[in-house]
Motif scaffolding. Structure first.
Motif, mmCIF file in Angstrom:
data_model
loop_
_atom_site.group_PDB
_atom_site.id
_atom_site.type_symbol
_atom_site.label_atom_id
_atom_site.label_comp_id
_atom_site.label_asym_id
_atom_site.label_seq_id
_atom_site.Cartn_x
_atom_site.Cartn_y
_atom_site.Cartn_z
ATOM 1 N N VAL A 199 0.856 -1.182 0.000
ATOM 2 C CA VAL A 199 0.000 0.000 0.000
ATOM 3 C C VAL A 199 0.885 1.222 0.000
ATOM 4 C CG1 VAL A 199 -1.988 -1.009 1.186
ATOM 5 C CG2 VAL A 199 -0.102 -0.156 2.524
ATOM 6 N N ASN A 200 0.345 2.384 -0.446
ATOM 7 C CA ASN A 200 1.131 3.599 -0.348
ATOM 8 C C ASN A 200 1.171 4.047 1.106
ATOM 9 O OD1 ASN A 200 -1.298 4.969 0.205
ATOM 10 N ND2 ASN A 200 -1.589 5.556 -1.933
ATOM 11 N N ALA A 201 2.154 4.844 1.432
ATOM 12 C CA ALA A 201 2.405 5.191 2.830
ATOM 13 C C ALA A 201 1.467 6.284 3.319
ATOM 14 C CB ALA A 201 3.859 5.614 2.994
ATOM 15 N N GLY A 202 0.174 5.997 3.299
ATOM 16 C CA GLY A 202 -0.789 6.926 3.842
ATOM 17 C C GLY A 202 -0.988 8.157 2.982
ATOM 18 N N GLN A 203 -0.615 8.104 1.702
ATOM 19 C CA GLN A 203 -0.764 9.263 0.839
ATOM 20 C C GLN A 203 -2.218 9.699 0.796
ATOM 21 O OE1 GLN A 203 0.960 8.326 -2.937
ATOM 22 N NE2 GLN A 203 3.009 8.027 -2.098
ATOM 23 N N GLY A 204 -2.417 11.009 0.991
ATOM 24 C CA GLY A 204 -3.767 11.541 0.977
ATOM 25 C C GLY A 204 -4.470 11.433 2.306
ATOM 26 N N LEU A 205 -3.813 10.831 3.320
ATOM 27 C CA LEU A 205 -4.460 10.659 4.616
ATOM 28 C C LEU A 205 -3.972 11.649 5.660
ATOM 29 C CD1 LEU A 205 -4.553 6.789 5.051
ATOM 30 C CD2 LEU A 205 -6.503 8.317 4.843
ATOM 31 N N GLN A 206 -2.768 12.221 5.459
ATOM 32 C CA GLN A 206 -2.139 12.986 6.519
ATOM 33 C C GLN A 206 -3.067 14.085 7.040
ATOM 34 O OE1 GLN A 206 1.742 14.289 5.600
ATOM 35 N NE2 GLN A 206 2.225 14.879 7.684
ATOM 36 N N GLY A 207 -3.363 14.007 8.349
ATOM 37 C CA GLY A 207 -4.175 15.014 9.008
ATOM 38 C C GLY A 207 -5.628 15.011 8.623
ATOM 39 N N LYS A 208 -6.094 13.982 7.893
ATOM 40 C CA LYS A 208 -7.435 14.043 7.331
ATOM 41 C C LYS A 208 -8.440 13.078 7.940
ATOM 42 C CE LYS A 208 -6.260 16.037 2.857
ATOM 43 N NZ LYS A 208 -6.397 15.900 1.378
ATOM 44 N N LEU A 209 -8.021 12.196 8.836
ATOM 45 C CA LEU A 209 -9.016 11.350 9.484
ATOM 46 C C LEU A 209 -9.841 12.187 10.453
ATOM 47 C CD1 LEU A 209 -7.100 8.046 10.312
ATOM 48 C CD2 LEU A 209 -8.605 8.541 8.386
ATOM 49 N N ARG A 210 -11.106 11.837 10.586
ATOM 50 C CA ARG A 210 -11.990 12.494 11.545
ATOM 51 C C ARG A 210 -12.301 11.532 12.678
ATOM 52 N NH1 ARG A 210 -16.782 12.952 9.708
ATOM 53 N NH2 ARG A 210 -16.494 11.677 7.841
ATOM 54 N N PHE A 211 -12.523 12.077 13.857
ATOM 55 C CA PHE A 211 -12.812 11.279 15.043
ATOM 56 C C PHE A 211 -14.149 11.741 15.589
ATOM 57 C CE2 PHE A 211 -8.823 9.074 15.277
ATOM 58 C CZ PHE A 211 -7.986 9.895 14.521
ATOM 59 N N THR A 212 -15.171 10.917 15.362
ATOM 60 C CA THR A 212 -16.547 11.261 15.689
ATOM 61 C C THR A 212 -16.921 10.656 17.032
ATOM 62 O OG1 THR A 212 -17.095 11.249 13.324
ATOM 63 C CG2 THR A 212 -18.941 11.151 14.901
ATOM 64 N N GLN A 213 -17.268 11.493 17.996
ATOM 65 C CA GLN A 213 -17.595 10.980 19.331
ATOM 66 C C GLN A 213 -18.917 10.226 19.298
ATOM 67 O OE1 GLN A 213 -16.931 13.595 22.702
ATOM 68 N NE2 GLN A 213 -18.689 12.738 23.795
ATOM 69 N N ILE A 214 -18.890 8.987 19.824
ATOM 70 C CA ILE A 214 -20.109 8.175 19.867
ATOM 71 C C ILE A 214 -20.569 7.905 21.294
ATOM 72 C CG2 ILE A 214 -19.594 7.060 17.659
ATOM 73 C CD1 ILE A 214 -18.769 4.564 19.424
ATOM 74 N N ALA A 215 -19.691 8.171 22.275
ATOM 75 C CA ALA A 215 -20.049 7.952 23.672
ATOM 76 C C ALA A 215 -19.052 8.712 24.537
ATOM 77 C CB ALA A 215 -20.011 6.467 24.030
ATOM 78 N N ARG A 216 -19.424 8.889 25.790
ATOM 79 C CA ARG A 216 -18.508 9.484 26.764
ATOM 80 C C ARG A 216 -18.631 8.703 28.060
ATOM 81 N NH1 ARG A 216 -15.693 14.199 26.707
ATOM 82 N NH2 ARG A 216 -14.784 14.795 28.714
ATOM 83 N N LEU A 217 -17.493 8.164 28.534
ATOM 84 C CA LEU A 217 -17.464 7.342 29.734
ATOM 85 C C LEU A 217 -16.394 7.867 30.683
ATOM 86 C CD1 LEU A 217 -17.742 3.868 27.967
ATOM 87 C CD2 LEU A 217 -19.575 5.113 29.114
ATOM 88 N N ASP A 218 -16.218 7.191 31.801
ATOM 89 C CA ASP A 218 -15.228 7.584 32.789
ATOM 90 C C ASP A 218 -13.942 6.787 32.569
ATOM 91 O OD1 ASP A 218 -13.892 8.556 34.977
ATOM 92 O OD2 ASP A 218 -15.005 7.366 36.448
ATOM 93 N N LYS A 219 -12.940 7.411 31.976
ATOM 94 C CA LYS A 219 -11.644 6.793 31.712
ATOM 95 C C LYS A 219 -11.765 5.474 30.949
ATOM 96 C CE LYS A 219 -9.379 8.919 35.708
ATOM 97 N NZ LYS A 219 -8.666 8.690 36.991
ATOM 98 N N PRO A 220 -12.307 5.507 29.739
ATOM 99 C CA PRO A 220 -12.374 4.271 28.949
ATOM 100 C C PRO A 220 -10.979 3.821 28.519
ATOM 101 C CG PRO A 220 -13.010 6.159 27.611
ATOM 102 C CD PRO A 220 -12.853 6.668 29.015
ATOM 103 N N VAL A 221 -10.717 2.509 28.644
ATOM 104 C CA VAL A 221 -9.375 1.992 28.349
ATOM 105 C C VAL A 221 -9.360 0.786 27.414
ATOM 106 C CG1 VAL A 221 -8.272 2.866 30.448
ATOM 107 C CG2 VAL A 221 -9.390 0.627 30.483
#
Length: 392
Positions: free
Chosen positions: A49-71
């Motif tokens: 695979v290419n080394a993440g070309q086109g991905l740098q800084g572009k992933l999104r992190f969508t919050q689906i829940a909030r808990l107390d110190k999830p590990v």
């Protein structure tokens, strides 16, 4: 793993958290002397695979829940819920925006920085649930419950391990492609592995174990690499580890990826081709790919496939993720996702060339990753959020 301290305090305590360090705290180290042990590079596998070309800084992190110190996060066969462990001792099922408590060990777990409820896994059949946690004395338990999707019953300890110090408990649980349960245990703690546990095959500390938990109290697979070897614990699958906080299996190849938290100079990720047990990953003769204690004679060890300097840019604890095998982010396919707890960055590295990682996002106080039934990934923050990893 270094957990639970406030972020600013944690960064200031990177070296102080390891008692009596014996390695140089600067990133540079002299090359091994001719008599020093050597490292053998572990080949990786997977489609190019290419080394993440086109991905740098572009992933999104969508919050689906909030808990107390999830590990830790796991999924169960035939079940759409995400099962998420909180360090404080509670296990929750998250489904459709609702959170349901399944087990509460909060009155039993120890409360130290690296202690508590640390890992969760389900038997491939979905009928049994396993938790890794430390008790009031700081000792590790791997405990089983029968689980029908609603109630957890029939609690029993599968195994326990006395912990000499409060840190380096490991905690990851996962069933491999062979259907066996793999269990991560750190070297017992303090700093520099004072008891020499990493290289001692007579203890579970500093190891990844492999068992069949459906026994009395469990069974050792006949093909474990040290089964039948005099002086070695038969449960051991891999050794020479300092604190393998998180590891994962590639759902396509079956390869094992291990994030081993460093002492005071180097963080590392180790790679193991499917079924190739018995590897020595070098601790405490090596930290990362650099000599740590040259008085420890181990011969050859398997070199990490990823290293990065501890302390640089706020780095402090590697968090191993997964090789992405989902379908929603085509540019990420075949990449291994990993990050750092203090610095918060997340990198994607080609599975067949893991040194070529690029930064693809950031999660403050990243504690773990998770994977669902479809191969889609999640990122957990000790601050509380549980994120789904989304594409651009």
């Amino acid at each position: 793993m270094r957990l639970a301290l406030p972020f600013a305090v944690l960064v200031a305590a990177l070296t102080a958290c390891s008692a009596t360090p014996t390695a140089d705290t600067t990133p540079a180290s002299p090359p091994p002397s001719p008599a020093a042990p050597s490292l053998a590079v572990s080949p990786t596998s997977g489609a190019s695979v290419n080394a993440g070309q086109g991905l740098q800084g572009k992933l999104r992190f969508t919050q689906i829940a909030r808990l107390d110190k999830p590990v830790a996060l796991a999924v169960r066969a035939g079940d759409e819920a995400l099962y998420i462990a909180e360090q404080g001792g509670r296990l929750h099922a998250v489904k459709g925006g609702a959170t349901t408590q399944i087990i509460d060990l909060s009155a039993e777990v120890s409360k130290g920085n690296e202690q508590g409820l640390l890992g969760v896994a389900f038997h491939p059949s979905g009928r049994w649930l396993y938790l890794d946690w430390t008790d009031a004395e700081g000792d590790t338990h791997v405990t089983e419950w029968a689980f029908d999707g609603t109630k957890a019953t029939g609690r029993r300890d599968v195994l326990t391990q006395e912990q000499p110090y409060a840190n380096h408990n490991g905690g990851q649980l996962a069933f491999g492609p062979d259907g066996h349960l793999y269990i991560a245990l750190g070297d017992g703690g303090s700093g520099g592995d004072p008891e020499g546990n990493g290289q001692d095959l007579g203890t579970w500390l500093g190891k990844i174990l492999r068992i069949d938990p459906r026994g009395e109290p469990y069974k050792v697979p006949d093909d474990n690499p040290f089964a039948g070897r005099r002086g070695a614990e038969p449960e051991i699958w891999a050794y020479g580890l300092r604190n393998p906080w998180r590891f994962s299996f590639d759902r396509q190849t079956g390869d094992l990826w291990i994030g081993d938290v460093g002492q005071n100079a180097w963080e590392e990720v180790d790679h193991e081709p499917r079924g190739r047990g018995g590897n020595n990953y070098g601790w405490n003769a090596f930290e990362g790919d650099r000599p740590f204690d040259e008085s420890v004679d181990i011969g050859k060890a398997v070199a990490p496939v990823i290293t990065y300097p501890l302390g640089e840019g706020g780095n402090c604890s590697v968090i191993a993720g997964y090789v992405y095998r989902g379908t929603k982010i085509p540019g990420l396919r075949g990449h291994f996702l990993y990050g750092d707890f203090c610095a918060g960055w997340i990198r994607a590295a080609p599975a067949d060339d893991p040194a070529k990682g690029v930064e693809v996002g950031k999660v403050e106080q990243l504690s773990s990753f998770g994977q669902d039934h479809d191969g889609e990934l999640y990122a957990l923050s000790l601050q509380g959020p549980v994120y789904r990893v989304d594409g651009p």
